[in-house]
Design a protein around this motif. Structure first.
Motif, mmCIF file in Angstrom:
data_model
loop_
_atom_site.group_PDB
_atom_site.id
_atom_site.type_symbol
_atom_site.label_atom_id
_atom_site.label_comp_id
_atom_site.label_asym_id
_atom_site.label_seq_id
_atom_site.Cartn_x
_atom_site.Cartn_y
_atom_site.Cartn_z
ATOM 1 N N TRP A 53 17.324 104.418 45.588
ATOM 2 C CA TRP A 53 15.611 104.050 45.657
ATOM 3 C C TRP A 53 15.992 103.006 45.878
ATOM 4 O O TRP A 53 16.305 101.627 44.840
ATOM 5 N N ILE B 36 7.871 102.177 45.503
ATOM 6 C CA ILE B 36 9.121 102.548 46.164
ATOM 7 C C ILE B 36 9.738 102.988 47.502
ATOM 8 O O ILE B 36 8.193 103.386 48.181
ATOM 9 N N HIS C 265 14.736 105.076 50.203
ATOM 10 C CA HIS C 265 15.291 106.389 49.524
ATOM 11 C C HIS C 265 16.529 106.351 50.154
ATOM 12 O O HIS C 265 16.583 106.373 51.604
#
Length: 130
Positions: free
Chosen positions: A102, A109, A112
């Motif tokens: 991540w 975030i 990914h």
């Protein structure tokens, strides 16, 4: 490592740890909705980019309702890696060995990546997958 990088690393590790707990333990996407950036970029071939599309995917994914046992949680600044054993609902109890990577920015975030494989028979990996 400076204190500011150490603090950033610690904060980012906690965000990811709390994300796994929210999704796999509490079965709740509320926390994730607050920490995934609107313009989230997905590099996994089976999941979409964008916060809304990704959250919808998580609600319906084959692993929704599964479990995750974090074995290693490593972080360096904006990057957090999670090595975990994931089991699917109704699947093999050994499940999958997964590494998620991540990237976070400002507590959100933003990217990914992942790799996964079925956990092989113990005879094939005498030292264990984890």
């Amino acid at each position: 490592m400076t204190d500011s990088v150490r603090d950033l690393t610690s904060r980012n590790k906690q965000i990811i740890k709390d994300s796994y707990d929210s999704y796999f333990t509490r079965r709740d996407l509320t926390f994730l909705a607050g920490v995934i950036a609107e313009d989230f970029v997905q590099h996994s071939p089976d999941a979409p980019s964008g916060r809304t599309a990704y959250l919808e995917h998580l609600a319906e994914a084959p692993f929704a309702g599964g479990t995750s046992s974090i074995k290693h949680l490593l972080a360096d600044g904006d990057y957090v890696a999670v090595h975990h054993q994931m089991t699917l609902p109704g699947g093999d109890e050994e499940g999958l060995a997964v590494v998620d990577l991540w990237r976070l920015e400002n507590g959100k975030i933003v990217e990914h990546w992942d790799v996964e494989q079925p956990v092989p028979d113990r005879a094939r990996v005498p030292n264990g997958m984890f």
